[in-house]
Write a protein that holds these residues in place. Structure first.
Motif, mmCIF file in Angstrom:
data_model
loop_
_atom_site.group_PDB
_atom_site.id
_atom_site.type_symbol
_atom_site.label_atom_id
_atom_site.label_comp_id
_atom_site.label_asym_id
_atom_site.label_seq_id
_atom_site.Cartn_x
_atom_site.Cartn_y
_atom_site.Cartn_z
ATOM 1 N N VAL A 112 0.300 1.128 -7.830
ATOM 2 C CA VAL A 112 -0.095 1.454 -6.445
ATOM 3 C C VAL A 112 0.514 2.804 -6.071
ATOM 4 C CG1 VAL A 112 0.002 0.750 -4.018
ATOM 5 C CG2 VAL A 112 -0.263 -0.979 -5.811
ATOM 6 N N ALA A 113 1.757 3.003 -6.447
ATOM 7 C CA ALA A 113 2.432 4.262 -6.115
ATOM 8 C C ALA A 113 1.749 5.467 -6.751
ATOM 9 C CB ALA A 113 3.894 4.186 -6.548
ATOM 10 N N ASP A 114 1.269 5.299 -8.009
ATOM 11 C CA ASP A 114 0.662 6.470 -8.673
ATOM 12 C C ASP A 114 -0.848 6.546 -8.442
ATOM 13 O OD1 ASP A 114 -0.657 4.712 -10.423
ATOM 14 O OD2 ASP A 114 0.694 5.079 -12.100
ATOM 15 N N LYS A 115 -1.365 5.719 -7.531
ATOM 16 C CA LYS A 115 -2.764 5.749 -7.085
ATOM 17 C C LYS A 115 -3.751 5.200 -8.116
ATOM 18 C CE LYS A 115 -1.965 9.595 -3.893
ATOM 19 N NZ LYS A 115 -2.437 10.889 -3.364
ATOM 20 N N THR A 116 -3.246 4.492 -9.120
ATOM 21 C CA THR A 116 -4.171 3.783 -10.013
ATOM 22 C C THR A 116 -4.871 2.674 -9.238
ATOM 23 O OG1 THR A 116 -2.756 4.240 -11.919
ATOM 24 C CG2 THR A 116 -4.339 2.440 -12.134
ATOM 25 N N ALA A 117 -4.107 2.018 -8.363
ATOM 26 C CA ALA A 117 -4.651 0.952 -7.512
ATOM 27 C C ALA A 117 -4.403 1.307 -6.056
ATOM 28 C CB ALA A 117 -3.990 -0.377 -7.851
ATOM 29 N N ASP A 118 -5.229 0.727 -5.178
ATOM 30 C CA ASP A 118 -5.043 0.970 -3.744
ATOM 31 C C ASP A 118 -4.207 -0.103 -3.075
ATOM 32 O OD1 ASP A 118 -6.431 3.340 -3.514
ATOM 33 O OD2 ASP A 118 -8.362 2.355 -3.161
ATOM 34 N N ILE A 140 -10.653 -8.635 -11.507
ATOM 35 C CA ILE A 140 -9.958 -9.420 -12.533
ATOM 36 C C ILE A 140 -9.778 -8.634 -13.832
ATOM 37 C CG2 ILE A 140 -12.072 -10.517 -13.383
ATOM 38 C CD1 ILE A 140 -8.473 -11.969 -13.132
ATOM 39 N N ASN A 141 -10.699 -7.735 -14.139
ATOM 40 C CA ASN A 141 -10.521 -6.933 -15.356
ATOM 41 C C ASN A 141 -9.301 -6.011 -15.214
ATOM 42 O OD1 ASN A 141 -11.562 -6.320 -18.000
ATOM 43 N ND2 ASN A 141 -12.054 -4.279 -17.208
ATOM 44 N N TYR A 142 -9.151 -5.421 -14.039
ATOM 45 C CA TYR A 142 -7.977 -4.571 -13.812
ATOM 46 C C TYR A 142 -6.694 -5.401 -13.877
ATOM 47 C CZ TYR A 142 -4.344 -2.036 -11.385
ATOM 48 O OH TYR A 142 -3.141 -1.466 -11.079
ATOM 49 N N VAL A 143 -6.715 -6.573 -13.246
ATOM 50 C CA VAL A 143 -5.526 -7.446 -13.263
ATOM 51 C C VAL A 143 -5.156 -7.800 -14.711
ATOM 52 C CG1 VAL A 143 -4.713 -9.765 -12.696
ATOM 53 C CG2 VAL A 143 -5.845 -8.372 -10.946
ATOM 54 N N LYS A 173 -13.014 -1.776 1.167
ATOM 55 C CA LYS A 173 -13.064 -0.338 0.897
ATOM 56 C C LYS A 173 -12.042 0.069 -0.162
ATOM 57 C CE LYS A 173 -14.405 0.700 5.692
ATOM 58 N NZ LYS A 173 -13.997 1.399 6.945
ATOM 59 N N ALA A 174 -11.142 -0.863 -0.505
ATOM 60 C CA ALA A 174 -10.088 -0.559 -1.475
ATOM 61 C C ALA A 174 -10.675 -0.438 -2.876
ATOM 62 C CB ALA A 174 -9.014 -1.648 -1.442
ATOM 63 N N GLY A 175 -10.045 0.410 -3.688
ATOM 64 C CA GLY A 175 -10.426 0.489 -5.093
ATOM 65 C C GLY A 175 -9.837 -0.699 -5.833
ATOM 66 N N LYS A 176 -9.016 -0.443 -6.802
ATOM 67 C CA LYS A 176 -8.421 -1.541 -7.566
ATOM 68 C C LYS A 176 -7.392 -2.293 -6.717
ATOM 69 C CE LYS A 176 -8.934 0.562 -12.160
ATOM 70 N NZ LYS A 176 -9.570 1.830 -11.755
ATOM 71 N N GLN A 185 0.839 -1.194 0.000
ATOM 72 C CA GLN A 185 0.000 0.000 0.000
ATOM 73 C C GLN A 185 0.876 1.248 0.000
ATOM 74 O OE1 GLN A 185 -2.268 -1.459 3.747
ATOM 75 N NE2 GLN A 185 -3.662 0.000 2.763
ATOM 76 N N ARG A 186 0.262 2.385 -0.318
ATOM 77 C CA ARG A 186 0.953 3.654 -0.124
ATOM 78 C C ARG A 186 1.073 3.922 1.382
ATOM 79 N NH1 ARG A 186 -2.548 4.298 -4.150
ATOM 80 N NH2 ARG A 186 -4.127 5.210 -2.799
ATOM 81 N N THR A 187 2.132 4.561 1.773
ATOM 82 C CA THR A 187 2.331 4.840 3.197
ATOM 83 C C THR A 187 1.274 5.797 3.735
ATOM 84 O OG1 THR A 187 3.902 6.584 2.587
ATOM 85 C CG2 THR A 187 4.824 4.426 3.150
ATOM 86 N N ASP A 188 0.668 6.607 2.839
ATOM 87 C CA ASP A 188 -0.355 7.559 3.298
ATOM 88 C C ASP A 188 -1.773 7.011 3.152
ATOM 89 O OD1 ASP A 188 -0.662 7.573 0.564
ATOM 90 O OD2 ASP A 188 -0.419 9.746 0.311
ATOM 91 N N SER A 189 -1.897 5.728 2.851
ATOM 92 C CA SER A 189 -3.234 5.139 2.697
ATOM 93 C C SER A 189 -3.977 5.127 4.030
ATOM 94 C CB SER A 189 -3.122 3.709 2.167
ATOM 95 O OG SER A 189 -4.408 3.091 2.169
ATOM 96 N N PRO A 190 -5.248 5.516 4.023
ATOM 97 C CA PRO A 190 -6.033 5.455 5.266
ATOM 98 C C PRO A 190 -6.541 4.040 5.566
ATOM 99 C CG PRO A 190 -7.383 6.306 3.489
ATOM 100 C CD PRO A 190 -6.012 6.134 2.918
ATOM 101 N N LEU A 191 -6.354 3.132 4.611
ATOM 102 C CA LEU A 191 -6.872 1.773 4.783
ATOM 103 C C LEU A 191 -5.937 0.934 5.651
ATOM 104 C CD1 LEU A 191 -7.986 1.075 1.086
ATOM 105 C CD2 LEU A 191 -9.377 1.949 2.990
ATOM 106 N N LYS A 192 -6.502 0.242 6.636
ATOM 107 C CA LYS A 192 -5.726 -0.648 7.496
ATOM 108 C C LYS A 192 -5.945 -2.081 7.015
ATOM 109 C CE LYS A 192 -5.125 -2.228 12.282
ATOM 110 N NZ LYS A 192 -3.674 -2.344 12.095
ATOM 111 N N ILE A 193 -4.964 -2.592 6.293
ATOM 112 C CA ILE A 193 -5.081 -3.937 5.716
ATOM 113 C C ILE A 193 -3.863 -4.744 6.150
ATOM 114 C CG2 ILE A 193 -5.162 -5.271 3.577
ATOM 115 C CD1 ILE A 193 -6.502 -2.806 2.266
ATOM 116 N N ASP A 194 -4.099 -5.683 7.057
ATOM 117 C CA ASP A 194 -3.001 -6.517 7.532
ATOM 118 C C ASP A 194 -3.339 -8.008 7.532
ATOM 119 O OD1 ASP A 194 -4.774 -6.636 9.628
ATOM 120 O OD2 ASP A 194 -3.522 -5.481 11.013
#
Length: 301
Positions: free
Chosen positions: A209-215, A181-184, A155-158, A137-146
């Protein structure tokens, strides 16, 4: 390289990763033209115990690259040094999933670096590290995914992942597969995977992920750590190894990594097992430089 898992998935799905990103200035056409002659020469060369012949993919960064910048190329060098042998890379234009079938089994080379411990096609050394899949994930992501139980997964986008891997299994289990799967598929430019090995370029997966195309990306840490480290804006979280499918079967996310030799090369395997502890600290320095989170092997008894 997670070769065993990849090979099993090949047989299951016939969908694989191809080297769509080439990190060195050597064209595929050039490699194909060079390889047959080189292979025949290697096969006819008498065994030279002063040399360690390493099966190696020419274009599979970050694992192996013909300029020897792959982290597994570096591990091969320190292993050869411990064996008091000169390293000789036997390059193949094919992805590493074919190294056992098309190189080792044909006696073109003698060892494969980075094979799952216990791979039944070969003899494997004692493991020299354990590697895990990671959430990126991006370090500034508000999502807590562990973990795969994290509510924020939904809640994640792509979300990117590689088909035919444990992440593929769990994306189905948490009912997120069809949404992504379409994004993949777009990561390989919708390349037809029938009877072909189509690699999701790890640099692209992480870059999006870095350029925010995916979360989120779910990937094997050794394959993406180099790109996460260089981004400066991403973080990796180890995927826990406690996941099960709906039928109760364990879905592994951590894998011991070993050196592989042919089943007939017991003396070479014994020499490698004796040498590995001598260079364990050097191997771990290579993994650390690469940015790969790892677990050291347990003490031998």
């Amino acid at each position: 390289m997670l070769l065993k898992f990849r090979a099993e998935q090949d047989a299951f799905s016939a969908a694989k990763i191809a080297g769509t990103v080439f990190a060195v200035g050597v064209s595929v056409a050039a490699l194909v033209s060079i390889y047959p002659a080189f292979a025949q020469e290697a096969a006819s060369t008498p065994v030279d115990t002063s040399t360690l012949r390493v099966c190696a993919a020419a274009n599979e960064a970050p694992y192996s690259v013909m300029d020897e910048s792959g982290y597994e190329n570096k591990i091969a060098k320190v292993l050869a040094e411990a064996l008091n042998r000169k390293v000789q890379f036997v390059w193949s234009p094919k992805p590493a999933i074919y190294a056992v079938r098309d190189q080792l089994d044909k006696n073109l080379c003698d060892v494969v670096i980075g094979v799952d411990t216990g791979d039944e096609r070969v003899l494997t050394s004692h493991p020299y590290y354990k590697a895990s899949y990671v959430f990126v994930q991006r370090t500034d992501s508000p999502l807590k995914i562990d973990s795969w139980k994290s509510p924020d997964l939904h809640k994640a986008g792509k979300i990117s992942f590689v088909q035919g891997t444990p992440a593929d299994v769990m994306m189905n289990e948490v009912d997120l597969y069809n949404d992504n799967i379409n994004y993949v598929s777009s990561l390989t430019n919708f390349k037809d995977k029938r009877n072909a090995y189509t690699r999701v370029p790890p640099q692209r997966m992480i870059g999006e992920v870095a350029d925010k195309t995916a979360d989120l990306a779910v990937a094997f840490a050794p394959e993406v750590a180099r790109y996460v480290k260089s981004s400066g804006a991403l973080k990796m979280t180890l995927v826990p190894d406690d996941n099960v499918r709906s039928d109760g079967q364990h879905v592994p996310f951590q894998f011991d990594q070993s050196v592989a030799v042919r089943k007939s090369d017991k003396d070479l395997l014994a020499a490698i097992d004796k040498a590995l502890p001598q260079v364990q600290s050097k191997i771990e320095a290579i993994l650390t430089e690469e940015g790969i989170p790892f677990v050291s092997p347990p003490p031998r008894t």
